[in-house]
Design a protein around this motif. Structure first.
Motif, PDB file in Angstrom:
ATOM      1  N   SER A 168      -1.124 -11.900   3.583  1.00 31.77           N
ATOM      2  CA  SER A 168      -0.119 -12.486   4.458  1.00 31.77           C
ATOM      3  C   SER A 168      -0.822 -13.266   5.557  1.00 31.77           C
ATOM      4  N   PHE A 169      -0.143 -14.248   6.094  1.00 33.82           N
ATOM      5  CA  PHE A 169      -0.721 -15.081   7.143  1.00 33.82           C
ATOM      6  C   PHE A 169       0.132 -15.017   8.402  1.00 33.82           C
ATOM      7  N   THR A 170      -0.547 -14.960   9.573  1.00 35.95           N
ATOM      8  CA  THR A 170       0.161 -15.015  10.848  1.00 35.95           C
ATOM      9  C   THR A 170       0.396 -16.479  11.205  1.00 35.95           C
ATOM     10  N   LYS A 171       1.140 -16.717  12.268  1.00 36.24           N
ATOM     11  CA  LYS A 171       1.438 -18.092  12.679  1.00 36.24           C
ATOM     12  C   LYS A 171       0.182 -18.880  13.034  1.00 36.24           C
ATOM     13  N   ASP A 172      -0.868 -18.196  13.502  1.00 33.09           N
ATOM     14  CA  ASP A 172      -2.104 -18.904  13.852  1.00 33.09           C
ATOM     15  C   ASP A 172      -3.039 -19.081  12.657  1.00 33.09           C
ATOM     16  N   GLY A 173      -2.610 -18.661  11.467  1.00 34.02           N
ATOM     17  CA  GLY A 173      -3.383 -18.862  10.259  1.00 34.02           C
ATOM     18  C   GLY A 173      -4.312 -17.725   9.874  1.00 34.02           C
ATOM     19  N   THR A 174      -4.307 -16.628  10.634  1.00 37.21           N
ATOM     20  CA  THR A 174      -5.135 -15.473  10.311  1.00 37.21           C
ATOM     21  C   THR A 174      -4.577 -14.767   9.075  1.00 37.21           C
ATOM     22  N   ALA A 175      -5.444 -14.442   8.129  1.00 36.95           N
ATOM     23  CA  ALA A 175      -5.031 -13.792   6.880  1.00 36.95           C
ATOM     24  C   ALA A 175      -5.207 -12.285   6.986  1.00 36.95           C
ATOM     25  N   TYR A 176      -4.207 -11.538   6.543  1.00 33.76           N
ATOM     26  CA  TYR A 176      -4.241 -10.084   6.534  1.00 33.76           C
ATOM     27  C   TYR A 176      -3.799  -9.558   5.186  1.00 33.76           C
ATOM     28  N   ALA A 177      -4.334  -8.410   4.800  1.00 29.81           N
ATOM     29  CA  ALA A 177      -3.892  -7.669   3.627  1.00 29.81           C
ATOM     30  C   ALA A 177      -3.686  -6.225   4.069  1.00 29.81           C
ATOM     31  N   VAL A 178      -3.074  -5.418   3.224  1.00 29.01           N
ATOM     32  CA  VAL A 178      -2.812  -4.015   3.552  1.00 29.01           C
ATOM     33  C   VAL A 178      -3.670  -3.129   2.670  1.00 29.01           C
ATOM     34  N   ASP A 179      -4.403  -2.207   3.302  1.00 29.94           N
ATOM     35  CA  ASP A 179      -5.195  -1.234   2.558  1.00 29.94           C
ATOM     36  C   ASP A 179      -4.235  -0.326   1.795  1.00 29.94           C
ATOM     37  N   THR A 180      -4.412  -0.205   0.489  1.00 32.61           N
ATOM     38  CA  THR A 180      -3.456   0.547  -0.325  1.00 32.61           C
ATOM     39  C   THR A 180      -3.535   2.061  -0.135  1.00 32.61           C
ATOM     40  N   LEU A 181      -4.620   2.565   0.427  1.00 39.62           N
ATOM     41  CA  LEU A 181      -4.720   4.010   0.666  1.00 39.62           C
ATOM     42  C   LEU A 181      -4.160   4.398   2.032  1.00 39.62           C
ATOM     43  N   SER A 182      -4.549   3.674   3.076  1.00 35.28           N
ATOM     44  CA  SER A 182      -4.095   4.026   4.429  1.00 35.28           C
ATOM     45  C   SER A 182      -2.822   3.295   4.828  1.00 35.28           C
ATOM     46  N   LEU A 183      -2.464   2.259   4.088  1.00 35.04           N
ATOM     47  CA  LEU A 183      -1.315   1.389   4.385  1.00 35.04           C
ATOM     48  C   LEU A 183      -1.452   0.691   5.742  1.00 35.04           C
TER      49      LEU A 183
END
Length: 47
Positions: free
Chosen positions: A26-41
């Motif tokens: 997923s991307f924030t408005k400033d263009g930073t990319a994030y994903a979610v760790d599937t174990l810790s969420l």
């Protein structure tokens, strides 16, 4: 929404692709990319 790895359609709230198991990025408005760790969420920054 579509997977960035395989291009198949996935649920809007998915954290991994059910077709290829790639993490959903997923991307924030400033263009930073994030994903979610599937174990810790917990989100993490994608470099």
């Amino acid at each position: 929404m579509f997977c960035t790895r395989c291009g198949k359609q996935i649920a809007d709230r998915a954290i991994i692709c059910v077709h290829c198991s790639a993490p959903v990025i997923s991307f924030t408005k400033d263009g930073t990319a994030y994903a979610v760790d599937t174990l810790s969420l917990k989100p993490y920054k994608v470099e």
